[in-house]
Design an enzyme around this catalytic site. Structure first.
Site, mmCIF file in Angstrom:
data_model
loop_
_atom_site.group_PDB
_atom_site.id
_atom_site.type_symbol
_atom_site.label_atom_id
_atom_site.label_comp_id
_atom_site.label_asym_id
_atom_site.label_seq_id
_atom_site.Cartn_x
_atom_site.Cartn_y
_atom_site.Cartn_z
ATOM 1 N N PRO A 25 0.852 -1.196 0.000
ATOM 2 C CA PRO A 25 0.000 0.000 0.000
ATOM 3 C C PRO A 25 0.883 1.240 0.000
ATOM 4 O O PRO A 25 1.769 1.375 0.852
ATOM 5 C CB PRO A 25 -0.796 -0.130 1.306
ATOM 6 N N CYS A 108 3.337 3.117 9.131
ATOM 7 C CA CYS A 108 3.550 4.411 8.483
ATOM 8 C C CYS A 108 4.128 5.417 9.475
ATOM 9 O O CYS A 108 3.581 5.603 10.562
ATOM 10 C CB CYS A 108 2.240 4.941 7.910
ATOM 11 N N LYS A 147 0.409 -4.954 9.157
ATOM 12 C CA LYS A 147 1.679 -4.561 8.545
ATOM 13 C C LYS A 147 2.406 -3.677 9.551
ATOM 14 O O LYS A 147 1.867 -2.663 9.997
ATOM 15 C CB LYS A 147 1.467 -3.805 7.232
#
Length: 340
Positions: A25, A108, A147
């Site tokens: 992503p 992130c 993730k």
């Protein structure tokens, strides 16, 4: 909204097989047009959406955020958030769209994500991650995955990562994609966090050996199918490729079905362009702009004679008002077909 089934379009075991090779992503990159393009090159690889925050799904334009073409399957939705109730509600809403997997972003490092207390900063709060995924699993019709990074800031990855995996797996998650770098939440930009912290593939491989019951994919710095296959051969369950799959899509995805999955699509880049034409024409007829799709196609002829002129034509002419398939033809005229 894509045509749906209760278990998504793709069965549980098929999604796990697809995860042998996935496309990461990537914000501003892996939108629905990018994913449709990638699917024209690989019938098997698992594709991920850009990260979508749970509050955006609850309060925002759901069709804009969640719609996709049924041809994209197997496709996973990545969510961002840290409130278990919000994440569960977002999962319930998204379930009607028939995604094949729901993934929680714990990797992130951007400032915007940190300020919302989600993304990589959650590596510091494994108990909260466990609460989040437990709530998501309770609302999901498909597998919920995570993730993550190997750690953040001053954490010791060899201590933090196994503790994180143990805590979150007890909440019901058995599939993890691990970005094999630390994230430095202070002092490095998101771009630098993808490049500067050293890769530690050995630690991710050790996690698979330590927790053989977990499905473990590796992410970070993987630039070729040969490298991906080598990592699979070392015992990992999957490999997630990011920027290389975007900038050199045919080199990664155009050969993936043969090299990673043992068969599937077999198209050269020219055939990929032809396969995109009806999709582009439909998008234009619905009022879309050419560049919204062709910006993802710039790297399709990477390394081939005429590739620079292909990119220049699409970049310069594709953004103009009224740009249509003629621009695609003009760009394609620069690329020597015998080079395929």
């Amino acid at each position: 909204m894509a045509e749906t089934k209760n278990q998504g379009e793709t069965g549980f075991s098929e999604v796990r097989r697809a995860a042998r090779l996935s496309v990461a992503p990537m914000m501003d990159w892996t939108d629905r047009h990018c994913r449709f393009l990638h699917r024209q090159m690989s019938s098997h690889a698992l594709l991920y959406t850009e990260m979508v925050t749970a509050p955006a799904i609850i309060h925002g334009d759901r069709a804009r955020l969640l719609d996709y073409d049924a041809a994209e399957h197997p496709v996973a939705l990545q969510l961002g958030g840290s409130d278990p109730a919000e994440l569960a509600e977002a999962v319930r809403i998204a379930s009607d769209w028939g995604y094949d997997e729901i993934n929680l972003n714990v990797g992130c490092p951007s400032d915007r994500v940190q300020s919302g207390c989600f993304g990589a900063v959650l590596m510091e709060r494994p108990g909260l991650v466990a609460d989040c995924v437990a709530a998501m699993i309770g609302a999901a019709r498909v597998e919920v995955t995570v993730k993550c990074r190997i750690g953040v800031d001053e954490q010791v990855p060899e201590e933090v990562l196994p503790a994180f995996l143990e805590t979150v797996s007890r909440a019901g998650v058995s599939r993890f994609t691990i970005h094999a770098r630390k994230a430095w939440l202070q002092g490095l930009s998101p771009k630098e966090n993808r490049e500067i912290p050293p890769l530690n593939y050995a630690l991710v491989l050790e996690m698979k050996r330590t927790y053989p019951e977990l499905h473990v994919s590796i992410n970070g710095g993987i630039g070729s199918l040969e490298q991906a296959r080598d990592l699979l051969d070392q015992g990992l369950d999957g490999v997630m490729v990011g920027r290389a799959a975007y900038h050199e899509p045919w080199e990664i995805l155009g050969r993936a079905d043969e090299m990673i999955f043992g068969g599937g699509l077999s198209r050269d880049p020219f055939e990929v362009v032809e396969a995109m034409r009806p999709y582009i024409a439909r998008h234009l007829a619905e009022g879309g702009r050419l560049h919204q799709i062709t910006r993802h196609m710039l790297g399709l002829f990477h390394g081939r004679p005429g590739a620079r002129a292909w990119r220049r034509t699409l970049s310069e002419q594709g953004t103009r008002d009224g740009a249509g398939l003629g621009v695609l033809d003009a760009a394609l005229s620069h690329v020597a077909r015998q080079a395929a």
